[in-house]
Design a protein around this motif. Structure first.
Motif, PDB file in Angstrom:
ATOM      1  N   PRO A 168       0.808  -1.230   0.000  1.00 58.29           N
ATOM      2  CA  PRO A 168       0.000   0.000   0.000  1.00 58.29           C
ATOM      3  C   PRO A 168       0.836   1.272   0.000  1.00 58.29           C
ATOM      4  O   PRO A 168       0.475   2.255  -0.653  1.00 58.29           O
ATOM      5  CB  PRO A 168      -0.805  -0.112   1.296  1.00 58.29           C
ATOM      6  CG  PRO A 168      -0.893  -1.566   1.580  1.00 58.29           C
ATOM      7  CD  PRO A 168       0.389  -2.152   1.073  1.00 58.29           C
ATOM      8  N   ALA A 169       1.960   1.267   0.732  1.00 56.68           N
ATOM      9  CA  ALA A 169       2.764   2.485   0.845  1.00 56.68           C
ATOM     10  C   ALA A 169       3.249   2.972  -0.520  1.00 56.68           C
ATOM     11  O   ALA A 169       3.425   4.172  -0.737  1.00 56.68           O
ATOM     12  CB  ALA A 169       3.955   2.236   1.773  1.00 56.68           C
ATOM     13  N   VAL A 170       3.467   2.042  -1.457  1.00 59.40           N
ATOM     14  CA  VAL A 170       3.914   2.420  -2.803  1.00 59.40           C
ATOM     15  C   VAL A 170       2.829   3.253  -3.492  1.00 59.40           C
ATOM     16  O   VAL A 170       3.103   4.286  -4.109  1.00 59.40           O
ATOM     17  CB  VAL A 170       4.259   1.162  -3.628  1.00 59.40           C
ATOM     18  CG1 VAL A 170       4.401   1.485  -5.101  1.00 59.40           C
ATOM     19  CG2 VAL A 170       5.535   0.520  -3.094  1.00 59.40           C
ATOM     20  N   GLY A 171       1.590   2.811  -3.361  1.00 54.89           N
ATOM     21  CA  GLY A 171       0.474   3.565  -3.944  1.00 54.89           C
ATOM     22  C   GLY A 171       0.306   4.918  -3.272  1.00 54.89           C
ATOM     23  O   GLY A 171       0.063   5.927  -3.936  1.00 54.89           O
ATOM     24  N   VAL A 175      -5.976   1.397  10.886  1.00 57.30           N
ATOM     25  CA  VAL A 175      -5.352   2.450  10.072  1.00 57.30           C
ATOM     26  C   VAL A 175      -6.182   3.740  10.065  1.00 57.30           C
ATOM     27  O   VAL A 175      -5.629   4.827  10.284  1.00 57.30           O
ATOM     28  CB  VAL A 175      -5.045   1.949   8.639  1.00 57.30           C
ATOM     29  CG1 VAL A 175      -4.590   3.093   7.736  1.00 57.30           C
ATOM     30  CG2 VAL A 175      -3.975   0.852   8.685  1.00 57.30           C
ATOM     31  N   PRO A 176      -7.511   3.673   9.865  1.00 56.42           N
ATOM     32  CA  PRO A 176      -8.283   4.928   9.913  1.00 56.42           C
ATOM     33  C   PRO A 176      -8.272   5.579  11.298  1.00 56.42           C
ATOM     34  O   PRO A 176      -8.637   6.735  11.429  1.00 56.42           O
ATOM     35  CB  PRO A 176      -9.707   4.484   9.546  1.00 56.42           C
ATOM     36  CG  PRO A 176      -9.550   3.174   8.871  1.00 56.42           C
ATOM     37  CD  PRO A 176      -8.363   2.535   9.513  1.00 56.42           C
ATOM     38  N   LYS A 218     -14.796 -10.923   9.879  1.00 57.64           N
ATOM     39  CA  LYS A 218     -15.980 -10.571   9.087  1.00 57.64           C
ATOM     40  C   LYS A 218     -16.452  -9.152   9.419  1.00 57.64           C
ATOM     41  O   LYS A 218     -16.833  -8.389   8.528  1.00 57.64           O
ATOM     42  CB  LYS A 218     -17.102 -11.584   9.355  1.00 57.64           C
ATOM     43  CG  LYS A 218     -18.286 -11.423   8.431  1.00 57.64           C
ATOM     44  CD  LYS A 218     -19.238 -12.598   8.548  1.00 57.64           C
ATOM     45  CE  LYS A 218     -20.402 -12.426   7.591  1.00 57.64           C
ATOM     46  NZ  LYS A 218     -21.337 -13.562   7.656  1.00 57.64           N
ATOM     47  N   LEU A 219     -16.380  -8.822  10.695  1.00 55.10           N
ATOM     48  CA  LEU A 219     -16.758  -7.463  11.103  1.00 55.10           C
ATOM     49  C   LEU A 219     -15.835  -6.440  10.422  1.00 55.10           C
ATOM     50  O   LEU A 219     -16.303  -5.453   9.850  1.00 55.10           O
ATOM     51  CB  LEU A 219     -16.668  -7.356  12.620  1.00 55.10           C
ATOM     52  CG  LEU A 219     -17.145  -6.050  13.276  1.00 55.10           C
ATOM     53  CD1 LEU A 219     -17.666  -6.326  14.687  1.00 55.10           C
ATOM     54  CD2 LEU A 219     -16.042  -5.003  13.349  1.00 55.10           C
ATOM     55  N   PHE A 220     -14.522  -6.714  10.451  1.00 53.59           N
ATOM     56  CA  PHE A 220     -13.586  -5.752   9.856  1.00 53.59           C
ATOM     57  C   PHE A 220     -13.733  -5.711   8.335  1.00 53.59           C
ATOM     58  O   PHE A 220     -13.567  -4.652   7.727  1.00 53.59           O
ATOM     59  CB  PHE A 220     -12.142  -6.092  10.256  1.00 53.59           C
ATOM     60  CG  PHE A 220     -11.908  -6.016  11.740  1.00 53.59           C
ATOM     61  CD1 PHE A 220     -12.464  -4.993  12.495  1.00 53.59           C
ATOM     62  CD2 PHE A 220     -11.151  -6.975  12.391  1.00 53.59           C
ATOM     63  CE1 PHE A 220     -12.264  -4.922  13.864  1.00 53.59           C
ATOM     64  CE2 PHE A 220     -10.942  -6.916  13.764  1.00 53.59           C
ATOM     65  CZ  PHE A 220     -11.504  -5.888  14.497  1.00 53.59           C
ATOM     66  N   TYR A 221     -14.039  -6.826   7.747  1.00 57.88           N
ATOM     67  CA  TYR A 221     -14.246  -6.858   6.286  1.00 57.88           C
ATOM     68  C   TYR A 221     -15.395  -5.934   5.898  1.00 57.88           C
ATOM     69  O   TYR A 221     -15.356  -5.278   4.854  1.00 57.88           O
ATOM     70  CB  TYR A 221     -14.546  -8.295   5.847  1.00 57.88           C
ATOM     71  CG  TYR A 221     -14.845  -8.460   4.373  1.00 57.88           C
ATOM     72  CD1 TYR A 221     -13.853  -8.278   3.412  1.00 57.88           C
ATOM     73  CD2 TYR A 221     -16.119  -8.808   3.933  1.00 57.88           C
ATOM     74  CE1 TYR A 221     -14.121  -8.450   2.062  1.00 57.88           C
ATOM     75  CE2 TYR A 221     -16.402  -8.975   2.589  1.00 57.88           C
ATOM     76  CZ  TYR A 221     -15.397  -8.793   1.657  1.00 57.88           C
ATOM     77  OH  TYR A 221     -15.678  -8.955   0.321  1.00 57.88           O
ATOM     78  N   SER A 222     -16.413  -5.851   6.771  1.00 64.60           N
ATOM     79  CA  SER A 222     -17.565  -5.005   6.452  1.00 64.60           C
ATOM     80  C   SER A 222     -17.155  -3.538   6.328  1.00 64.60           C
ATOM     81  O   SER A 222     -17.846  -2.746   5.677  1.00 64.60           O
ATOM     82  CB  SER A 222     -18.653  -5.161   7.519  1.00 64.60           C
ATOM     83  OG  SER A 222     -18.304  -4.460   8.701  1.00 64.60           O
ATOM     84  N   PHE A 223     -16.006  -3.170   6.909  1.00 63.42           N
ATOM     85  CA  PHE A 223     -15.570  -1.770   6.877  1.00 63.42           C
ATOM     86  C   PHE A 223     -15.137  -1.322   5.476  1.00 63.42           C
ATOM     87  O   PHE A 223     -14.820  -0.154   5.269  1.00 63.42           O
ATOM     88  CB  PHE A 223     -14.427  -1.532   7.878  1.00 63.42           C
ATOM     89  CG  PHE A 223     -14.860  -1.602   9.313  1.00 63.42           C
ATOM     90  CD1 PHE A 223     -16.206  -1.645   9.664  1.00 63.42           C
ATOM     91  CD2 PHE A 223     -13.919  -1.623  10.329  1.00 63.42           C
ATOM     92  CE1 PHE A 223     -16.610  -1.714  10.998  1.00 63.42           C
ATOM     93  CE2 PHE A 223     -14.305  -1.686  11.657  1.00 63.42           C
ATOM     94  CZ  PHE A 223     -15.644  -1.737  11.996  1.00 63.42           C
ATOM     95  N   GLU A 258     -10.805   0.029   0.311  1.00 58.18           N
ATOM     96  CA  GLU A 258     -10.433  -1.155   1.096  1.00 58.18           C
ATOM     97  C   GLU A 258     -10.685  -0.948   2.585  1.00 58.18           C
ATOM     98  O   GLU A 258     -10.220  -1.723   3.416  1.00 58.18           O
ATOM     99  CB  GLU A 258      -8.965  -1.495   0.859  1.00 58.18           C
ATOM    100  CG  GLU A 258      -8.681  -1.936  -0.557  1.00 58.18           C
ATOM    101  CD  GLU A 258      -7.231  -2.319  -0.768  1.00 58.18           C
ATOM    102  OE1 GLU A 258      -6.700  -3.105   0.033  1.00 58.18           O
ATOM    103  OE2 GLU A 258      -6.626  -1.833  -1.739  1.00 58.18           O
ATOM    104  N   GLY A 259     -11.389   0.114   2.918  1.00 61.37           N
ATOM    105  CA  GLY A 259     -11.677   0.381   4.323  1.00 61.37           C
ATOM    106  C   GLY A 259     -10.910   1.574   4.855  1.00 61.37           C
ATOM    107  O   GLY A 259     -11.121   1.994   5.987  1.00 61.37           O
ATOM    108  N   TRP A 260      -9.996   2.095   4.043  1.00 59.38           N
ATOM    109  CA  TRP A 260      -9.165   3.209   4.494  1.00 59.38           C
ATOM    110  C   TRP A 260      -9.634   4.524   3.892  1.00 59.38           C
ATOM    111  O   TRP A 260      -9.019   5.557   4.113  1.00 59.38           O
ATOM    112  CB  TRP A 260      -7.693   2.988   4.104  1.00 59.38           C
ATOM    113  CG  TRP A 260      -7.204   1.615   4.385  1.00 59.38           C
ATOM    114  CD1 TRP A 260      -7.518   0.852   5.473  1.00 59.38           C
ATOM    115  CD2 TRP A 260      -6.324   0.814   3.582  1.00 59.38           C
ATOM    116  NE1 TRP A 260      -6.879  -0.363   5.401  1.00 59.38           N
ATOM    117  CE2 TRP A 260      -6.135  -0.409   4.253  1.00 59.38           C
ATOM    118  CE3 TRP A 260      -5.658   1.036   2.379  1.00 59.38           C
ATOM    119  CZ2 TRP A 260      -5.335  -1.426   3.746  1.00 59.38           C
ATOM    120  CZ3 TRP A 260      -4.858   0.041   1.872  1.00 59.38           C
ATOM    121  CH2 TRP A 260      -4.698  -1.188   2.545  1.00 59.38           C
TER     122      TRP A 260
END
Lengths: 281, 133
Positions: free
Chosen positions: A14-17, B88-89, B30-35, A84-86
């Motif tokens: 990811p850091a590369v992107g 990370v967020p 599964k919970l984290f995947y939902s994010f 991807e969640g970020w």
């Protein structure tokens, strides 16, 4: 007939992107890593492959752990990147080649590699960052892409040897496609790194360089190691370097190495770039 | 019923994400995947405990998530790529999570990594054939 014009290896972290998005590729931390791609850029510019097959692992975007195919191939006209969640902004969608993909799937399955065929496939950083680092960012990507996903996340994983054999089958699959297109195969991931556990943070430069030499000159040295042996040296996440062997298997017995580049650390990893062409038999 | 032993079990400080871990941490992952979906992230933020219940987390796992105990979540067998969608967020990088295993700060962890840079060109020159600008 379709022709394999070469193979490339690259990191996909990811850091590369992020570095590309943030415009910091020429800053001290990144410069040597990104500059090492220049010969690959020149080669791509000269050879202009019509299609690149990107061998990568999904990290929880397209596949959840409820279904974890060992080998999966995109068989769609288009592939989208997604959050991807970020909260990162997705890239422009990637153009596929569905006819070619379905031919590859048929040929691979005939050769006893029972691929999971995907008519919808979200592509995550493992696929996107290699394309970005090789081509830069585009609204319309200058090359067609086919994602080939290998499970390197939820064990049991395929062995290194199995990955190499998939590459050999992929060579036959590509070369039996009737259209005159030029194809490059990109093996992504690695190199040594471990993200969790008390051993997190390992980078084994000597092992990485031995793997790079092996991929060029003697792939058997690498693929005859068990996954446990590779994890012991390269780390739990470094195991993904086995995907390079798919690329290497597709190039045939002997290769010419046009470029090799190694840098460490990039984030948690050792990062290796190879540009290989099949040698005349 | 027994979990099969593996030859990677003895690698020190290393936890391979295999069936045993994937099975025990399934609801967490599964919970984290939902994010991946923003609406799910918002739903979680509005009421973390209720969101954990929705995914059937055990009381122990629910406590780890509500308290944002990232190391505890990893020790519970969660895959690092899935934890990343949670930590990370919230300003905790994957490197910070790795550092926590060693009881050091993320900065100390990164310092150790940067040491790999020392002598690299010389090492590559010794190997031969590597690009170096």
């Amino acid at each position: 007939m379709a022709k394999i014009i070469g193979g490339v290896t690259t990191s996909h972290i990811p850091a590369v992107g992020n570095a590309i998005s943030d415009g910091v590729t020429q800053e001290h931390y990144w410069k040597r890593f990104f500059d090492g791609y220049q010969p690959v850029h020149a080669w791509l510019d000269e050879k202009k492959p019509d299609v690149i097959i990107v061998v990568y692992n999904d990290h929880g975007l397209n596949f959840f752990l409820d279904k974890a195919p060992t080998f999966a191939i995109g068989c769609a006209d288009q592939y989208e990147n997604a959050d991807e969640g970020w909260g990162l902004k997705p890239t422009a969608p990637f153009t596929g080649d569905a006819q070619f993909s379905w031919h590859l799937a048929e040929s691979l399955i005939e050769q006893e590699f029972d691929m999971c065929t995907c008519q919808e496939m979200l592509v995550d950083h493992g696929f996107v960052n290699p394309v970005r680092v090789l081509y830069g960012d585009h609204e319309h990507w200058p090359v067609k892409t086919i994602p080939l996903a290998v499970n390197t996340v939820q064990h049991p994983l395929p062995s290194a040897k199995r990955c190499f054999k998939l590459g050999q089958a992929l060579k036959q699959a590509i070369e039996s496609y009737p259209e005159d297109i030029n194809v490059a195969v990109v093996g992504t991931g690695g190199m040594s790194h471990q993200l969790q556990g008390e051993r997190a943070g390992i980078i084994d430069v000597d092992y990485d360089l031995a793997c790079m030499d092996s991929v060029i000159n003697d792939p058997a040295w690498f693929y005859n190691q068990s996954n446990a042996e590779i994890i012991e040296k390269a780390g739990t996440e470094g195991i993904e370097t086995i995907m390079w062997l798919v690329m290497r298997g597709a190039l045939g017995d002997k290769v010419n190495c046009l470029h090799k580049h190694y840098h460490a650390p990039i984030s948690n990893t050792g990062a290796g770039v190879l540009l290989l062409e099949a040698a005349d038999e | 019923m027994v979990w099969q032993a593996h030859d990677y079990d003895d690698i020190p400080g290393t936890y391979v994400f295999d069936g045993q871990r994937a099975h025990s941490s399934y609801a967490l992952n599964k919970l984290f995947y939902s994010f991946n979906t923003e609406a799910c992230r918002k739903e979680f933020d509005a009421d973390p405990a209720a969101y954990c219940d929705k995914f059937g987390l055990s009381p122990e796992h629910k406590q780890l998530v509500v308290e944002q105990d990232f190391l505890g979540i990893l020790r519970a067998g969660t895959n690092i790529y899935y934890l990343a969608k949670f930590c990370v967020p919230r300003g905790v990088t994957v490197q910070d999570a790795g550092a926590a295993f060693q009881g050091i700060s993320g900065d100390e962890f990164r310092e150790t990594l940067l040491k790999k840079r020392e002598g690299l060109e010389e090492r590559l020159a010794q190997e031969g054939g590597y690009w170096n600008g």
